[in-house]
Design a protein around this motif. Structure first.
Motif, PDB file in Angstrom:
ATOM      1  N   LEU A  22       5.643  -7.079   1.862  1.00 19.62           N
ATOM      2  CA  LEU A  22       5.745  -5.784   1.190  1.00 19.62           C
ATOM      3  C   LEU A  22       4.672  -5.658   0.108  1.00 19.62           C
ATOM      4  CD1 LEU A  22       7.134  -3.108   0.578  1.00 19.62           C
ATOM      5  CD2 LEU A  22       8.734  -4.375  -0.893  1.00 19.62           C
ATOM      6  N   LEU A  23       4.495  -6.716  -0.674  1.00 19.67           N
ATOM      7  CA  LEU A  23       3.462  -6.680  -1.708  1.00 19.67           C
ATOM      8  C   LEU A  23       2.070  -6.546  -1.091  1.00 19.67           C
ATOM      9  CD1 LEU A  23       4.789  -9.422  -4.164  1.00 19.67           C
ATOM     10  CD2 LEU A  23       4.622  -6.967  -4.601  1.00 19.67           C
ATOM     11  N   GLY A  24       1.857  -7.210   0.043  1.00 22.80           N
ATOM     12  CA  GLY A  24       0.585  -7.093   0.727  1.00 22.80           C
ATOM     13  C   GLY A  24       0.295  -5.658   1.126  1.00 22.80           C
ATOM     14  N   LEU A  27      -0.583  -3.557  -1.982  1.00 16.37           N
ATOM     15  CA  LEU A  27      -1.891  -3.858  -2.565  1.00 16.37           C
ATOM     16  C   LEU A  27      -3.040  -3.210  -1.807  1.00 16.37           C
ATOM     17  CD1 LEU A  27      -1.502  -7.632  -3.517  1.00 16.37           C
ATOM     18  CD2 LEU A  27      -1.673  -5.698  -5.077  1.00 16.37           C
ATOM     19  N   ARG A  28      -2.761  -2.696  -0.635  1.00 20.65           N
ATOM     20  CA  ARG A  28      -3.829  -2.040   0.129  1.00 20.65           C
ATOM     21  C   ARG A  28      -4.052  -0.633  -0.399  1.00 20.65           C
ATOM     22  NH1 ARG A  28      -5.553  -4.941   4.440  1.00 20.65           N
ATOM     23  NH2 ARG A  28      -4.228  -6.691   5.074  1.00 20.65           N
ATOM     24  N   PRO A  29      -5.308  -0.216  -0.567  1.00 16.84           N
ATOM     25  CA  PRO A  29      -5.601   1.085  -1.196  1.00 16.84           C
ATOM     26  C   PRO A  29      -4.949   2.274  -0.510  1.00 16.84           C
ATOM     27  CG  PRO A  29      -7.594  -0.241  -1.013  1.00 16.84           C
ATOM     28  CD  PRO A  29      -6.529  -0.975  -0.248  1.00 16.84           C
ATOM     29  N   VAL A  30      -4.717   2.181   0.791  1.00 15.99           N
ATOM     30  CA  VAL A  30      -4.171   3.329   1.517  1.00 15.99           C
ATOM     31  C   VAL A  30      -2.787   3.711   1.001  1.00 15.99           C
ATOM     32  CG1 VAL A  30      -3.091   1.932   3.327  1.00 15.99           C
ATOM     33  CG2 VAL A  30      -3.808   4.291   3.831  1.00 15.99           C
ATOM     34  N   GLY A  37      -3.449   0.930  -9.744  1.00 13.97           N
ATOM     35  CA  GLY A  37      -2.929  -0.183  -8.976  1.00 13.97           C
ATOM     36  C   GLY A  37      -2.440  -1.327  -9.838  1.00 13.97           C
ATOM     37  N   LEU A  38      -1.696  -2.212  -9.211  1.00 15.55           N
ATOM     38  CA  LEU A  38      -1.241  -3.425  -9.895  1.00 15.55           C
ATOM     39  C   LEU A  38      -2.438  -4.275 -10.299  1.00 15.55           C
ATOM     40  CD1 LEU A  38       1.739  -4.475  -7.599  1.00 15.55           C
ATOM     41  CD2 LEU A  38       1.900  -3.743  -9.979  1.00 15.55           C
ATOM     42  N   LEU A  63      -6.317  -8.569  -0.277  1.00 21.13           N
ATOM     43  CA  LEU A  63      -7.378  -8.650  -1.279  1.00 21.13           C
ATOM     44  C   LEU A  63      -8.734  -8.272  -0.702  1.00 21.13           C
ATOM     45  CD1 LEU A  63      -6.444 -11.953  -3.141  1.00 21.13           C
ATOM     46  CD2 LEU A  63      -5.897  -9.603  -3.776  1.00 21.13           C
ATOM     47  N   GLU A  64      -8.877  -8.295   0.611  1.00 19.28           N
ATOM     48  CA  GLU A  64     -10.144  -7.887   1.221  1.00 19.28           C
ATOM     49  C   GLU A  64     -10.460  -6.428   0.907  1.00 19.28           C
ATOM     50  OE1 GLU A  64      -9.926  -8.749   5.348  1.00 19.28           O
ATOM     51  OE2 GLU A  64      -9.531 -10.892   5.073  1.00 19.28           O
ATOM     52  N   GLU A  65      -9.410  -5.609   0.713  1.00 17.01           N
ATOM     53  CA  GLU A  65      -9.604  -4.187   0.421  1.00 17.01           C
ATOM     54  C   GLU A  65      -9.280  -3.837  -1.022  1.00 17.01           C
ATOM     55  OE1 GLU A  65      -7.590  -1.631   3.253  1.00 17.01           O
ATOM     56  OE2 GLU A  65      -7.479  -3.297   4.675  1.00 17.01           O
ATOM     57  N   ASN A  66      -8.420  -4.605  -1.659  1.00  9.71           N
ATOM     58  CA  ASN A  66      -7.954  -4.275  -2.997  1.00  9.71           C
ATOM     59  C   ASN A  66      -9.069  -4.450  -4.031  1.00  9.71           C
ATOM     60  OD1 ASN A  66      -6.642  -5.188  -5.750  1.00  9.71           O
ATOM     61  ND2 ASN A  66      -5.076  -4.035  -4.646  1.00  9.71           N
TER      62      ASN A  66
END
Length: 347
Positions: A22-24, A27-30, A37-38, A63-66
């Motif tokens: 859920l956290l993953g 964390l995605r910008p979409v 953001g967090l 984290l690749e997108e965040n």
């Protein structure tokens, strides 16, 4: 909390893969929909939880997108190489994460090597703090990680022919580094002493080396002294000892814990602490085999008569377990909230 929520902490024993997934997603910008953001995410517990690679991998892949998260703390009883390797790959794409703490009880040499490559590479040049812990990797794996971290040199120490392109600039030294394991010992200590880590720009080092002996502790104490010249035997034991004895140590805070070290280790640090030129401002020791008398000698605060010099604090205890719960866990994993922003804790 709404838009003010910048930090979340999940510190109960039931934190699991569903939570991490859920956290993953969050964390995605979409999913952010333009909201702030967090900036900090913590999943931690002093003993155990339900987090495995099944949840850790999708969380760190975000984290690749965040581009908002600054601090990530992950503790998982079953966290291992999958999460570490995914983290290493994500750091190649992520320019914003500054603090990374990963304690995985299934983390082996393969995962530690992946983190070492990330720490050494220019892709993670924004990283300012790295803490790695577990019980499935060994001294040789830890020594390689130490040397990778020590290879991050101050800009002044870089070659004058270094690339001018900012994205290819050498990574600056970490400000803080931690290594936590009940199964590590003297070989790791010698690698720290000989690698140049303590004179390479790192300001704070935290080491939990459960099997560290008095001899290994003495090697670390000697490395605190400026302009040390290692012997050929010490170089051979350390494997690769570049950069030792090249200048004034930059270390300001050292935290060291071992269940095996005792009074001789205390004495070695007492001697180093008293030497001129040692730049440490605080030294915290937890040696499980030390006597109460030896520990009591070390509980001192020295106030400098020079303007602008902070007080120097030296403390020691033989209560290894309490030190792990009250100092290591509280400071390195269960981190304080960011300023006045409201954290969310789920127990």
């Amino acid at each position: 909390a709404g838009e003010r929520l910048a930090e979340v902490k999940f510190v109960g024993p039931r934190s699991d893969d569903a939570l991490a997934r859920l956290l993953g997603m969050l964390l995605r910008p979409v999913w952010s929909a333009g909201a702030p953001g967090l900036r900090s995410v913590t999943i931690a517990h002093p003993r155990r939880n339900l987090l495995t690679d099944q949840g850790g991998v999708p969380l760190v892949q975000a984290l690749e997108e965040n581009r908002c998260l600054r601090t990530l703390v992950l503790f998982g009883t079953q966290i291992g190489d999958g999460t570490a390797c995914a983290l290493s790959n994500a750091l190649e794409q992520n320019p914003t994460l500054e603090v990374l703490v990963l304690y995985g009880k299934r983390l082996s040499g393969r995962g530690v090597a992946a983190l070492g490559r990330a720490a050494k590479g220019v892709a993670a040049r924004q990283l300012r703090e790295l803490v790695v812990g577990g019980t499935d990797f060994r001294d040789e794996d830890a020594a390689d990680l130490v040397r990778a971290v020590a290879s991050r040199r101050p800009a002044a120490a870089s070659s004058s022919s270094a690339p001018a392109v900012p994205s290819l600039a050498p990574a600056e030294p970490l400000r803080s580094f931690g290594l936590l394991s009940a199964v590590l010992g003297d070989e790791t200590a010698r690698a720290v002493a000989m690698s140049g880590l303590l004179i390479g720009g790192v300001h704070e080092v935290s080491l939990v080396l459960g099997k560290l002996s008095d001899d290994g502790a003495a090697a670390l104490a000697a490395a605190l002294l400026p302009q040390q010249t290692p012997s050929d035997d010490d170089k051979a034991l350390a494997g690769s000892g570049t950069g030792v004895g090249l200048g004034q140590p930059s270390l300001r805070h050292l935290r060291l814990a071992s269940s095996a070290a005792g009074d001789a280790a205390i004495a070695a640090f007492e001697s180093a602490w008293a030497k001129p030129g040692v730049a440490l401002e605080s030294l915290e020791l937890a040696f499980g085999s030390a006597s109460d008398v030896a520990c009591a000698r070390c509980c001192t605060t020295t106030v400098s008569t020079e303007d602008g010099c902070p007080p120097r604090k030296f403390s020691a205890t033989n209560r290894f377990g309490d030190f792990m719960d009250e100092v290591v866990y509280q400071r390195l994993l269960l981190r304080s909230p960011n300023g006045g922003e409201e954290p969310l804790s789920v127990f």
